[in-house]
Design a protein around this motif. Structure first.
Motif, mmCIF file in Angstrom:
data_model
loop_
_atom_site.group_PDB
_atom_site.id
_atom_site.type_symbol
_atom_site.label_atom_id
_atom_site.label_comp_id
_atom_site.label_asym_id
_atom_site.label_seq_id
_atom_site.Cartn_x
_atom_site.Cartn_y
_atom_site.Cartn_z
ATOM 1 N N UNK A 1 0.780 -1.130 -0.024
ATOM 2 C CA UNK A 1 -0.144 0.069 0.108
ATOM 3 C C UNK A 1 0.913 1.384 -0.133
ATOM 4 N N UNK A 2 1.829 1.443 1.004
ATOM 5 C CA UNK A 2 2.603 2.437 1.066
ATOM 6 C C UNK A 2 3.514 2.683 -0.547
ATOM 7 N N UNK A 3 3.872 1.790 -0.945
ATOM 8 C CA UNK A 3 4.584 1.664 -2.060
ATOM 9 C C UNK A 3 3.894 2.275 -3.174
ATOM 10 N N UNK A 4 2.714 2.099 -3.127
ATOM 11 C CA UNK A 4 1.753 2.864 -4.112
ATOM 12 C C UNK A 4 1.247 4.115 -3.933
ATOM 13 N N UNK A 5 0.956 4.345 -2.700
ATOM 14 C CA UNK A 5 0.602 5.697 -1.923
ATOM 15 C C UNK A 5 1.811 6.642 -1.882
ATOM 16 N N UNK A 6 2.786 6.315 -1.818
ATOM 17 C CA UNK A 6 3.778 7.521 -1.915
ATOM 18 C C UNK A 6 4.777 7.437 -3.284
ATOM 19 N N UNK A 7 5.393 8.566 -3.475
ATOM 20 C CA UNK A 7 6.037 8.547 -4.688
ATOM 21 C C UNK A 7 7.449 8.293 -4.686
ATOM 22 N N UNK A 8 8.132 8.186 -3.443
ATOM 23 C CA UNK A 8 9.579 7.659 -3.483
ATOM 24 C C UNK A 8 9.707 6.090 -2.938
ATOM 25 N N UNK B 1 10.573 4.829 -11.502
ATOM 26 C CA UNK B 1 10.603 3.747 -11.908
ATOM 27 C C UNK B 1 9.298 2.539 -11.277
ATOM 28 N N UNK B 2 8.712 3.197 -10.493
ATOM 29 C CA UNK B 2 7.617 2.253 -9.942
ATOM 30 C C UNK B 2 6.415 2.978 -10.201
ATOM 31 N N UNK B 3 5.357 2.286 -10.006
ATOM 32 C CA UNK B 3 3.882 2.829 -10.267
ATOM 33 C C UNK B 3 3.416 3.441 -8.833
ATOM 34 N N UNK B 4 2.978 4.605 -8.905
ATOM 35 C CA UNK B 4 2.337 5.162 -7.505
ATOM 36 C C UNK B 4 1.240 5.858 -7.849
ATOM 37 N N UNK B 5 0.300 6.324 -7.113
ATOM 38 C CA UNK B 5 -0.885 7.246 -7.142
ATOM 39 C C UNK B 5 -0.457 8.380 -7.574
ATOM 40 N N UNK B 6 -1.094 8.938 -8.624
ATOM 41 C CA UNK B 6 -0.876 10.300 -9.460
ATOM 42 C C UNK B 6 0.176 10.322 -10.099
ATOM 43 N N UNK B 7 0.887 9.192 -10.480
ATOM 44 C CA UNK B 7 2.226 9.394 -11.344
ATOM 45 C C UNK B 7 1.794 10.081 -12.662
ATOM 46 N N UNK B 8 0.720 9.131 -13.559
ATOM 47 C CA UNK B 8 0.538 9.580 -14.872
ATOM 48 C C UNK B 8 -0.079 11.128 -15.093
ATOM 49 N N UNK B 9 -0.879 11.459 -14.035
ATOM 50 C CA UNK B 9 -1.099 12.707 -13.946
ATOM 51 C C UNK B 9 -0.084 13.903 -13.845
ATOM 52 N N UNK B 10 0.936 13.508 -12.772
ATOM 53 C CA UNK B 10 1.993 14.100 -12.730
ATOM 54 C C UNK B 10 2.707 14.570 -13.774
ATOM 55 N N UNK B 11 2.925 13.369 -14.399
ATOM 56 C CA UNK B 11 4.052 13.580 -15.668
ATOM 57 C C UNK B 11 3.280 14.204 -16.925
ATOM 58 N N UNK B 12 1.902 13.976 -16.762
ATOM 59 C CA UNK B 12 1.282 14.620 -18.049
ATOM 60 C C UNK B 12 1.010 16.246 -17.841
#
Length: 831
Positions: A518-525, A725-736
């Motif tokens: 959960x925390x790995x997905x929940x946070x970006x680091x 290098x990992x998947x996390x919540x909000x990643x795609x939107x952040x990059x877009x």
């Protein structure tokens, strides 16, 4: 009546109607329920002022949107909302008030709100009815004015209907039930009997995917039905209307309508009304009302007038407008207006509930109605508003708030509408309330406290014999009397050792079989290894920064999360909802708020290792704190005397240091132990203001300043804390999103008696290119320092900009991140 809708808005005042309009405009199937008639609450007796003056960034945006939106309503609906764009003249009787206006003007600049400063002579020339001999000047908003509250509400209602919204009157909500997917709202038809509204036999249920409560004075009833604690309680507000003033009538023959007047030092506003004047005072002693709910018999009613309470304000109006002295009184009003302890409304998700949205506690509801509808609709339909709405989030107030606390703080907030709002303001009502055990020990050593989420936290340490805990006399819009004490504290950490009480930090335990995934997905680091720590961010669905965490990994599936002290309920709600949403993906996660179980002292400075070495209990005390056994960015359970401590090798000040998390019941023992051991090293107690300066020298971003829901971690220039290098919540939107602006640190060659506060506009030549989000003084560089956002092309070190302070542009140079100790040699130093 419809029985199934996408969104149900409860409350037909200006705020509820504005929300219904904007939800319908966003394409949602929307219905609005009003228990009486539209505008039957505080809207009907509001004076209709539209004050653009606001030092809050989010609230400023909301007010600005409303003013612009209201000007468009007639073309859309055919109804004139009664907007009189007459301008707003804010007068100042003191130099300090002019300083306040100059600070506000920098905020207005960042929002694009037009204004101009006027001298007393210019005021007298434009508006000869005003006595100006005791004024220092004024701030004038040409786009400001007033509006007819009923007319603007009806215009928004018509616009909402045109967009497909259904508006139903005389239906009272009696209960809410969440099914797990939608709300079932029980309602009763209200009928009028003998002038009173009473429940009829007719009842119904409405199924709604989302519910918005905008119930105004009835917020306490709403809170009880939802099982919430909401600090939205009304306070009496009086205003009086005079007969026509012959001098005003004569002036109007050759001039337009008179601008709205505000004499903040006299605590009133005045506007023209049919040739006469409306006086609205904000006097002392106005009582809170309806703390436990509005009686069923109270409709569009008023309270008895208390003229004795507003005598001073009335006499000051006669002084400021001499022609009004012979004018009689025509009408009077004394009605309830809802407040919150900090004056900001509650706008956003209800804590602990799904798809329940709050829009409560509006003391300036007419001004905020349009903008609240716009930005709340964005939050609901798009997942987040385009501006950071955290300052209005209902979860900024925790469940520790009681009705008594809210009532007394709301009375204080009303009384403080026109009090000088220093950036270092601390209000005294209901304090102290939440105190760590060492509070009295620190107070005896000169602590001057600020209030963070109810906690008493030292701002700085002044003279030991200072009589005033809340240091009113030292406040200023420039360098106040506290400034020299903060300088000494900052110097002590840079050159020796200081100790900061950080007990107010929010702390959570997150554990269980699903905790790591959960925390790995929940946070970006990256997550830290066991025994190590990491700084990371949880993002919104739009990729902006929702909150900041320092994560300690206790074991394979147990973590200790540290976040900002002001946002405990906010972080708890976000964590729990996110874990519940992904339980089927990651497994069970157990989350506990342990904030009140752990005290925190932060030791920092080149002598901090020497101090700890004197009290640590270890088989080899000489090496217990060296880099090999206790490296930077790690944590260990240690013993200091008889106190077990979770020690964290990190320092927000950028010096060698440790955070000492300890059982709160042992705090006084640990405090005394550290003070005794630190005496030979000249240990100095340090407050939050010096710490804020020091973290800017290291370019450490602060949540609520540089970090928020309107910027991504990449825009905050923090790629080292983002693992792409990992998947996390909000990643795609952040990059877009890309990089719309960039966070930078600036050194400022400013005035000798002032530093930036973190709300000033930044310029390149005559072009506004950004704004500061933090400001202060740098003891390392001997000049002012600030952090803020600029256009990406201006973020390179060496870029020469200008910052607006006291109506003057001062040189500001963009510097490389961490201008103090850029290699972190001091933090990593061995011993």
């Amino acid at each position: 009546m419809k029985t199934h809708v996408k969104a149900l808005v409860v409350g037909g005042g200006a705020v509820g109607t504005g929300i219904a309009y904007h939800l319908a405009r966003a394409g949602w199937d929307t219905m609005l329920l009003e228990r009486d008639e539209l505008t039957a609450g505080s809207t009907w007796h509001a004076a209709g002022l539209l004050p653009l003056f606001n030092m809050g960034y989010a609230t400023g945006h909301i007010h600005d949107y409303s003013v612009k939106f209201y000007k468009s309503l007639e073309a859309e609906t055919g109804l004139n909302p009664g907007f009189a764009v007459v301008g707003n003249l804010r007068m100042a009787q003191s130099a300090a008030r002019m300083d306040e206006y100059m600070l506000y003007a920098t905020t207005a600049e960042t929002l694009g709100v037009p204004f101009e400063f006027l001298t007393p002579a210019q005021i007298a020339a434009r508006y000869p009815l005003i006595r100006t001999d005791d004024l220092q000047g004024a701030l004038f908003h040409p786009t400001d004015g007033y509006i007819n509250p009923a007319d603007v509400t009806q215009a928004m209602a018509k616009g909402a209907r045109q967009l497909g919204c259904v508006i139903e009157r005389r239906w009272q909500v009696d209960g809410y039930r969440w099914t797990g997917a939608e709300w079932i709202v029980s309602v009763t038809k209200m009928v009028e009997r003998g002038g009173n509204l009473v429940r009829s036999e007719e009842t119904a249920q409405i199924v709604a995917e989302h519910v918005v409560t905008a119930t105004g004075n009835h917020a306490q009833r709403t809170a009880q039905m939802l099982g919430l604690k909401l600090p939205a309680i009304p306070v009496e507000h009086q205003f009086i209307v005079t007969e026509p003033d012959p001098a005003l009538v004569e002036w109007r023959k050759t001039n337009g309508e008179h601008p709205v007047l505000r004499d903040a030092d006299a605590k009133w506003y005045v506007r023209e009304e049919r040739g006469g004047w409306i006086l609205g005072p904000y006097e002392r002693g106005a009582p809170a009302r309806f703390a436990y709910g509005v009686p069923d018999s109270f409709r569009a009613d008023l309270f008895p007038l208390d003229l004795d309470r507003i005598e001073a304000e009335y006499m000051s109006m006669l002084h400021r407008l001499p022609s009004s002295e012979t004018v009689g009184l025509k009408d009077d009003f004394n009605g309830p207006i809802c407040y919150t302890p900090d004056g900001n409304p509650l706008v956003g998700p209800a804590p602990g509930l799904r798809n329940m949205w709050l829009a409560e506690g509006f003391s300036f509801g007419i001004t905020a109605a349009g903008g609240t509808g716009h930005y709340l609709a964005q939050m609901m339909t798009e997942g987040e508003a385009e501006i950071d709405m955290a300052a209005l989030d209902p979860r900024r107030f925790g469940p520790w708030i009681t009705t008594e606390y809210a009532a007394r703080k709301n009375e204080e907030c009303y009384d403080h509408v026109y009090v000088l709002h220093h950036p270092d303001e601390e209000r005294p009502a209901c304090r102290p309330l939440r105190t760590a055990p060492a509070y009295d020990r620190q107070k005896a050593r000169g602590a001057q406290f600020g209030c963070v989420n109810g906690w008493e936290r030292p701002n700085y340490f002044g003279p030991v014999d200072a009589p005033d805990t809340f240091d009113h006399d030292t406040r200023s819009f420039r360098r106040g009397g506290w400034w020299e004490h903060a300088v000494a504290e900052a110097q002590a950490i840079r050159g020796g050792v200081g100790m900061i009480d950080a007990t107010a930090f929010t702390k959570h335990i997150v554990r269980g079989p699903g905790a790591t995934a959960f925390l790995d997905w929940f946070t970006c680091n990256k997550l830290p290894k066991v025994g190590r720590i990491n700084l990371t961010y949880a993002l919104t669905a739009q990729g902006t920064t929702r909150t900041e965490y320092t994560i300690l990994r206790m074991s394979e599936n147990e973590y200790y999360l540290i976040s900002a002290g002001a946002w405990t309920a906010y972080d708890s709600d976000f964590l729990r909802k996110a874990a519940e949403d992904r339980m089927s993906d990651f497994g069970y996660v157990d989350i506990h708020d342990v904030t009140t179980q752990w005290g925190v002292f932060a030791l920092a400075g080149p002598k901090s290792r020497d101090l700890l070495a004197a009290v640590i209990k270890d088989s080899d005390p000489a090496t217990a704190l060296c880099n090999k056994r206790f490296p930077w960015l790690s944590w260990r359970n240690i013993e200091l005397g008889m106190c077990p401590v979770r020690a964290v090798r990190v320092a927000y000040t950028g010096e060698l240091g440790w955070e000492l998390h300890h059982p709160i019941e042992m705090q006084n023992y640990l405090f005394d132990l550290l003070m005794a051991a630190g005496a030979p090293l000249d240990l100095k107690l340090v407050g939050a203001r010096a710490q804020n300066w020091l973290r800017q020298e290291k370019s450490y971003r602060a949540f609520g300043n540089e970090l928020g829901r309107d910027a991504t971690p990449l825009e905050a220039d923090l790629p080292r804390f983002v693992d792409l290098g990992k998947d996390f919540h909000g990643k795609d939107a952040m990059q877009a999103t890309g990089i719309r602006s960039t966070c930078v640190t600036l050194l400022v060659d400013g005035p000798k008696d002032a530093d930036p506060w973190g709300r000033e506009a930044l310029y390149l030549g005559d072009t506004r290119v950004g704004r500061l989000t933090s400001g202060g003084y740098s003891v390392a560089f001997g000049k002012s320092i600030g952090m803020g956002y600029v256009r990406p092309d201006l973020a390179a070190p060496g870029t020469q900009l200008m910052v607006r302070m006291q109506r003057t542009l001062w040189p500001a140079e963009v510097v490389a991140d961490s201008p103090y100790d850029p290699t972190n040699a001091r933090i990593r130093q061995d011993g």
